[in-house]
Design a protein around this motif. Structure first.
Motif, short mmCIF file in Angstrom:
data_model
loop_
_atom_site.label_atom_id
_atom_site.label_comp_id
_atom_site.label_asym_id
_atom_site.label_seq_id
_atom_site.Cartn_x
_atom_site.Cartn_y
_atom_site.Cartn_z
N PHE A 45 59.38 20.53 56.68
CA PHE A 45 58.68 21.82 56.73
C PHE A 45 59.59 22.92 57.26
O PHE A 45 59.70 23.99 56.66
N PHE A 46 60.24 22.67 58.39
CA PHE A 46 61.06 23.73 58.99
C PHE A 46 62.34 24.00 58.21
O PHE A 46 62.83 25.12 58.19
N GLN A 47 62.89 22.97 57.53
CA GLN A 47 64.07 23.22 56.69
C GLN A 47 63.69 24.10 55.50
O GLN A 47 64.53 24.79 54.95
N GLY A 48 62.44 24.08 55.08
CA GLY A 48 61.98 24.96 54.02
C GLY A 48 61.55 26.32 54.54
O GLY A 48 61.74 27.34 53.87
N LEU A 49 60.97 26.35 55.72
CA LEU A 49 60.48 27.61 56.29
C LEU A 49 61.62 28.56 56.65
O LEU A 49 61.53 29.76 56.39
N ILE A 132 63.12 31.62 45.28
CA ILE A 132 63.03 31.12 46.65
C ILE A 132 62.00 30.01 46.79
O ILE A 132 62.20 29.06 47.55
N PHE A 133 60.90 30.09 46.08
CA PHE A 133 59.85 29.07 46.23
C PHE A 133 60.29 27.73 45.64
O PHE A 133 60.01 26.67 46.22
N ALA A 134 61.00 27.76 44.54
CA ALA A 134 61.56 26.52 43.99
C ALA A 134 62.63 25.96 44.93
O ALA A 134 62.69 24.76 45.17
N ALA A 135 63.46 26.86 45.48
CA ALA A 135 64.53 26.44 46.37
C ALA A 135 63.99 25.80 47.64
O ALA A 135 64.45 24.72 48.05
N ILE A 136 63.01 26.45 48.28
CA ILE A 136 62.51 25.87 49.54
C ILE A 136 61.73 24.59 49.29
O ILE A 136 61.72 23.70 50.15
N THR A 137 61.12 24.47 48.12
CA THR A 137 60.43 23.21 47.79
C THR A 137 61.45 22.08 47.67
O THR A 137 61.25 21.00 48.24
N LEU A 138 62.55 22.33 46.96
CA LEU A 138 63.59 21.31 46.82
C LEU A 138 64.24 20.98 48.16
O LEU A 138 64.49 19.80 48.46
N ILE A 139 64.52 21.98 48.96
CA ILE A 139 65.13 21.75 50.28
C ILE A 139 64.18 20.96 51.17
O ILE A 139 64.60 20.00 51.85
N SER A 140 62.91 21.33 51.18
CA SER A 140 61.92 20.61 52.00
C SER A 140 61.80 19.15 51.57
O SER A 140 61.78 18.25 52.41
#
Length: 182
Positions: A45-49, A132-140
């Motif tokens: 969660f925090f790696q995406g936030l 950004i939403f695709a990126a944070i989803t993949l990172i999370s």
């Protein structure tokens, strides 16, 4: 930026979380299923936030956070690691007194400390017109998977290492803290 590149960024960002999950799983015996799942959830969660915050706050906010992020990570993870090292050398009676459980507050603190560097990644994403939403989803998701594997591996090694797990876990956190300074 394509999905593979973002996944590789996610793997790179997740390595501090992996180290902390390994340490936690080795050191804290008898973790419940809830706590074993909470670790990858908190870290993912925090790696995406953080990239999301960096993306929308841009250069202004990020320059102040990143200026001090090394020291914040060093202090938080260093203090936790030193406590683990201290506990590794305690006597049998004293160990029973100081046997603190893994709390959600501690997980929250660790998750923030290990994800501060992701804030700068978010700022970089804003300049590259990344979704950004695709990126944070993949990172999370990447961080969740890596952290989940680390929890499993840490539990196995913790059982094998027994009392030395606390010493190794403390060393891992102190090394991550020192690495944060450079």
């Amino acid at each position: 930026m394509n999905s593979l590149e973002i996944i590789l960024i996610g793997i790179g960002l997740s390595m501090d979380a992996v180290g902390v999950c390994l340490s936690n799983s080795m050191v804290f015996k008898n973790l419940t299923l809830k706590k074993r799942l909470a670790m990858p959830l908190f870290f993912g969660f925090f790696q995406g936030l953080m990239p999301l915050i960096g993306y929308f706050t841009g250069e202004f906010f990020a320059q102040y956070i990143t200026r001090y992020s090394r020291f914040i990570v060093f202090l938080i993870l260093g203090a936790i690691g030193i406590k683990m090292l201290k506990d590794a050398f305690c006597t049998e009676e004293k160990c029973k007194e100081n046997n603190t459980p893994l709390t959600y507050q501690l997980l929250f603190t660790q998750a923030i400390a290990t994800s501060i560097d992701a804030l700068a990644v978010g700022v970089g994403f804003s300049t590259l017109s990344v979704n950004i939403f695709a990126a944070i989803t993949l990172i999370s998701l990447t961080t969740f998977v890596c952290s989940y594997l680390a929890v499993y591996i840490g539990k196995k090694f913790g059982s094998l290492l027994e009392n030395k797990a606390q010493l190794l876990g403390g060393c891992i956190l102190v090394l991550i803290a020192i690495k944060a300074l450079f």
